[in-house]
Design a protein around this motif. Structure first.
Motif, mmCIF file in Angstrom:
data_model
loop_
_atom_site.group_PDB
_atom_site.id
_atom_site.type_symbol
_atom_site.label_atom_id
_atom_site.label_comp_id
_atom_site.label_asym_id
_atom_site.label_seq_id
_atom_site.Cartn_x
_atom_site.Cartn_y
_atom_site.Cartn_z
ATOM 1 N N UNK A 1 1.102 -1.376 -0.583
ATOM 2 C CA UNK A 1 0.274 -0.326 -0.045
ATOM 3 C C UNK A 1 0.687 1.232 -0.372
ATOM 4 N N UNK A 2 2.383 1.213 0.387
ATOM 5 C CA UNK A 2 3.214 2.741 0.559
ATOM 6 C C UNK A 2 3.180 2.766 -1.276
ATOM 7 N N UNK A 3 3.811 1.562 -1.251
ATOM 8 C CA UNK A 3 4.500 1.874 -2.666
ATOM 9 C C UNK A 3 2.751 2.854 -3.613
ATOM 10 N N UNK A 4 1.633 1.452 -3.965
ATOM 11 C CA UNK A 4 0.494 2.392 -4.111
ATOM 12 C C UNK A 4 0.440 3.607 -3.779
ATOM 13 N N UNK A 5 0.933 4.022 -2.991
ATOM 14 C CA UNK A 5 1.047 5.853 -2.434
ATOM 15 C C UNK A 5 1.627 6.338 -2.761
ATOM 16 N N UNK A 6 2.454 6.149 -3.122
ATOM 17 C CA UNK A 6 3.749 6.718 -3.575
ATOM 18 C C UNK A 6 4.718 7.085 -2.710
ATOM 19 N N UNK A 7 4.994 6.583 -2.088
ATOM 20 C CA UNK A 7 5.526 6.999 0.416
ATOM 21 C C UNK A 7 6.978 6.410 -0.063
ATOM 22 N N UNK A 8 8.014 6.513 0.555
ATOM 23 C CA UNK A 8 9.330 5.970 0.792
ATOM 24 C C UNK A 8 9.255 4.760 0.778
ATOM 25 N N UNK A 9 10.457 3.747 0.412
ATOM 26 C CA UNK A 9 10.106 2.454 0.861
ATOM 27 C C UNK A 9 10.580 2.235 2.438
ATOM 28 N N UNK A 10 11.038 3.439 3.246
ATOM 29 C CA UNK A 10 11.571 3.234 4.503
ATOM 30 C C UNK A 10 10.537 3.514 4.567
ATOM 31 N N UNK A 11 9.514 4.102 4.784
ATOM 32 C CA UNK A 11 8.403 4.936 5.049
ATOM 33 C C UNK A 11 7.476 4.134 5.354
ATOM 34 N N UNK A 12 7.733 2.950 4.811
ATOM 35 C CA UNK A 12 6.459 1.816 4.371
ATOM 36 C C UNK A 12 7.175 0.382 4.738
ATOM 37 N N UNK A 13 8.146 0.057 5.553
ATOM 38 C CA UNK A 13 8.820 -0.482 6.066
ATOM 39 C C UNK A 13 8.516 -0.174 7.341
ATOM 40 N N UNK A 14 8.887 1.002 8.231
ATOM 41 C CA UNK A 14 8.592 1.405 9.001
ATOM 42 C C UNK A 14 6.916 1.156 9.586
ATOM 43 N N UNK A 15 6.463 1.680 9.113
ATOM 44 C CA UNK A 15 4.826 1.548 8.838
ATOM 45 C C UNK A 15 4.938 0.923 9.927
ATOM 46 N N UNK A 16 5.041 -0.827 7.781
ATOM 47 C CA UNK A 16 4.358 -1.836 8.274
ATOM 48 C C UNK A 16 4.652 -2.806 9.787
ATOM 49 N N UNK A 17 6.308 -2.658 9.949
ATOM 50 C CA UNK A 17 6.656 -2.757 10.762
ATOM 51 C C UNK A 17 6.164 -3.098 12.165
ATOM 52 N N UNK A 18 5.840 -1.791 12.555
ATOM 53 C CA UNK A 18 4.880 -1.005 13.636
ATOM 54 C C UNK A 18 3.605 -1.754 13.857
ATOM 55 N N UNK A 19 3.441 -1.282 12.926
ATOM 56 C CA UNK A 19 1.746 -2.409 12.649
ATOM 57 C C UNK A 19 1.321 -3.718 13.013
ATOM 58 N N UNK A 20 2.526 -4.274 12.428
ATOM 59 C CA UNK A 20 2.467 -5.693 12.255
ATOM 60 C C UNK A 20 3.149 -6.340 13.432
ATOM 61 N N UNK A 21 3.497 -5.878 14.221
ATOM 62 C CA UNK A 21 5.003 -6.319 15.082
ATOM 63 C C UNK A 21 4.176 -5.899 17.002
ATOM 64 N N UNK A 22 5.090 -4.845 17.343
ATOM 65 C CA UNK A 22 4.839 -3.893 18.660
ATOM 66 C C UNK A 22 4.961 -2.330 18.591
ATOM 67 N N UNK A 23 4.516 -1.868 17.838
ATOM 68 C CA UNK A 23 4.631 -0.501 17.848
ATOM 69 C C UNK A 23 5.735 0.550 17.833
ATOM 70 N N UNK A 24 5.996 1.633 18.563
ATOM 71 C CA UNK A 24 7.838 2.460 18.724
ATOM 72 C C UNK A 24 8.887 1.099 19.457
ATOM 73 N N UNK A 25 8.238 0.207 19.366
ATOM 74 C CA UNK A 25 9.148 -0.519 19.871
ATOM 75 C C UNK A 25 9.896 -1.115 18.775
ATOM 76 N N UNK A 26 8.842 -2.127 17.853
ATOM 77 C CA UNK A 26 9.467 -2.477 16.767
ATOM 78 C C UNK A 26 9.784 -1.526 15.709
#
Length: 346
Positions: A122-147
């Motif tokens: 979804x991040x790629x479809x929205x034209x967002x950076x790969x790094x931002x998409x990766x961090x958001x994906x990690x935070x939502x799928x694992x454990x928020x700010x710690x992840x």
């Protein structure tokens, strides 16, 4: 002695000269982390980690940071963050995973995988950076700010703005979950263990999970939610290692070889070691409570440092798209988790 430049201090070992240069910045992030905790005690719904990020952003954008502080702030943002991830391992035991059984483990792995890769798509479809998409994906799928903090450690291209956006999004959606998921869960007909499993599989931060489960039902809901949530946290290590391996595999530029993340980052190894220590049952409960507080303080201090690197003029260029990504990722994990507990009959 030749003065050390701030960039070099970050990589220096302990010694009188580096400590002298780092001290002003470390004092600033330490006091700021303390203020974040005070705000949390006054406003229970406000996470100290969120407050820490906000304090760093405010200090940066109001020009209140003396020049000598920046070296220590940069050091804290990198080193204290990783030390916090190591201590996070003391919250977990391998026994927790076995309590779930095969169906529970299948639910956790499926939810984490679909959310992680789906959010990046979804991040790629929205034209967002790969790094931002990766961090958001990690935070939502694992454990928020710690992840997010852990993944930042193996993502050299991630900017401070990416971290702040990601932390803000998981905080916003996690807070909304406390209000909405208990109502939606009962509307879906979930109760007891099933309701707890859904909450544990879909809420981001550990504290938010417990708060949501407490609002939704009794001890059975809270226990199921906690076990599922902590099992998701265990998946942080293989996820970070997987991303590190991917970075190494796709880095063909000789100039980048020296900056590639190691195959097994040292702090991830420490995280796994702390899980083993906790599983062995050799750490007294009093020590565990203390290390949990220290862990949160370390994360808060590190997130103050990351917040300092954020400038409003840079954030405005991205616009509303990160918010759309966060809400979409929240909806994705909630729906996938609901389908999973229904199909598996957990």
């Amino acid at each position: 002695m030749k003065p050390l430049r701030p960039a070099n201090v970050i990589h220096q070992a302990w010694g009188p000269e580096p400590l002298r240069i780092l001290a002003p910045g470390l004092a600033l992030v330490g006091v700021s982390a303390g203020v974040a905790f005070v705000l949390h005690t006054r406003v229970g719904e406000l996470s100290p980690l969120t407050a820490a990020v906000v304090i760093g952003v405010v200090l940066s954008n109001t020009g209140r940071i003396p020049g000598p502080c920046f070296a220590g702030i940069q050091w804290a943002a990198k080193k204290l963050l990783r030390l916090g991830v190591v201590l996070l391992g003391l919250r977990l035991t391998v026994t927790d995973m076995w309590k779930l059984g095969g169906k529970g483990l299948a639910l956790v792995v499926g939810v984490v995988a679909i959310t992680f890769f789906g959010t990046q798509w979804m991040a790629r479809k929205l034209g967002l950076s790969q790094a931002l998409g990766l961090l958001v994906a990690t935070g939502f799928s694992i454990c928020g700010a710690s992840a997010i903090a852990a993944m930042k450690g193996v993502t050299p291209e991630a900017r401070e703005e990416d971290v702040v956006y990601s932390v803000a999004l998981v905080t916003l959606c996690g807070s909304l979950a406390i209000i909405t998921l208990p109502v939606v869960g009962h509307w879906l007909g979930f109760d007891g263990h099933t309701l707890g499993s859904w909450i544990g599989a879909s809420v981001h931060d550990v504290a938010q999970t417990i708060a949501t489960a407490s609002a939704a039902g009794g001890d059975d809901v809270k226990e199921a939610a906690t076990v599922v949530k902590l099992t998701r946290v265990v998946l942080l290590a293989p996820m970070v290692i997987g991303v590190s391996v991917s970075h190494r595999r796709h880095s063909h530029d000789p100039a980048e070889l020296g900056s590639r993340p190691p195959l097994l980052p040292l702090f991830v190894g420490g995280f796994l070691a702390m899980i083993a220590v906790r599983t062995a049952g050799i750490v007294p409960d009093g020590v565990l409570r203390t290390t949990k507080t220290i862990e949160t303080l370390l994360f808060a201090a590190a997130l103050v440092g990351l917040g300092v690197g954020v400038r409003f003029d840079k954030l405005r260029r991205v616009g509303i798209r990160p918010l759309v990504l966060g809400l979409a990722s929240w909806a994705l994990i909630a729906v996938v988790s609901a389908v999973g507990v229904s199909i598996l009959g957990i």
